[in-house]
Design an enzyme around this catalytic site. Sequence first.
Site, PDB file in Angstrom:
ATOM      1  N   CYS A 117       0.835  -1.204   0.000  1.00  0.00           N
ATOM      2  CA  CYS A 117       0.000   0.000   0.000  1.00  0.00           C
ATOM      3  C   CYS A 117       0.879   1.266   0.000  1.00  0.00           C
ATOM      4  O   CYS A 117       1.538   1.546  -0.987  1.00  0.00           O
ATOM      5  CB  CYS A 117      -0.996  -0.037   1.162  1.00  0.00           C
ATOM      6  N   HIS A 217      -3.663  -5.003   0.476  1.00  0.00           N
ATOM      7  CA  HIS A 217      -3.080  -5.398   1.759  1.00  0.00           C
ATOM      8  C   HIS A 217      -3.038  -6.916   1.906  1.00  0.00           C
ATOM      9  O   HIS A 217      -3.941  -7.511   2.496  1.00  0.00           O
ATOM     10  CB  HIS A 217      -3.872  -4.780   2.917  1.00  0.00           C
ATOM     11  N   GLU A 219      -1.385  -8.600   3.866  1.00  0.00           N
ATOM     12  CA  GLU A 219      -1.168  -9.040   5.258  1.00  0.00           C
ATOM     13  C   GLU A 219      -2.465  -9.463   5.948  1.00  0.00           C
ATOM     14  O   GLU A 219      -2.414 -10.039   7.040  1.00  0.00           O
ATOM     15  CB  GLU A 219      -0.420  -7.972   6.058  1.00  0.00           C
TER      16      GLU A 219
END
Length: 250
Positions: A117, A217, A219
């Site tokens: 990001c 994202h 993660e």
Amino acid sequence: MRPIIGITSDYNGGDRPEFGGKIPTCFLRDRYVHAIEATGGISLILPPLESPSKSARSILERIDGLLLTGSGPDIDPVLYGERRRFPFKTVHPKRFSLERELVREAMKKKMPILGICGGMQMLNVAAGGSLYQDIRKQIPKSIQHQRDGKPAHLIEVKKGTLLSKIVKQDRLRVNSSHHQGVKQVAPGYVVNASAPDGVIEGIEAVGYPFVLGVQWHPEYLNPDDRSDILFKAFLKMAAQYRKAGTQFLE
Ligand code: MN
């Protein structure tokens, strides 16, 4: 041996009181640390420093890969030669200068780098690229990119790129939590993914084993976007980087 990944931390220099009040505070969303551990690595959180130019190379000696994280605030447009056209908070100078220094030095060493990001935007700006300061205002027909961690829109992965070789799919459904994006792609980088409205969703440096940025994202480890495969590929390259370095010393 598990590779050690340096993760840049976020920072409240008194300007983001929601994270630690008025006292200067380094902080990081745990989902980054979790994703690295869940896919086979160890995180070393890297806080902003007073003199990053003196410390960046010492830090890089001790890690096997670099993860640039996202951030609430945006990169100061002055850093890519523009005036601020809309009101938004900017990344603390301490954080920006450490990240830029780490990126420059890590690239000299060909260390694997993953930018997520704002981390992808950092890679682009550090190499001389620019950003859209507000996607909705500057790209009138754009889709909604400012959402949460849940899958939000499709992206098309460009064939022949490192990203394509890793995810092995032409399309992914990714989350989207950004209001800025890459405008001018930095010299030395190519686009590896884009959204249906043309917004750039990934870039990578040409001629490097693994210098890759994604606008979504990973993660969150959503199964839809093959995030675990992306992290595992990053960690595999970090382990190989480590091994090559040891052989070099011998
Ligand atoms: Mn998006």
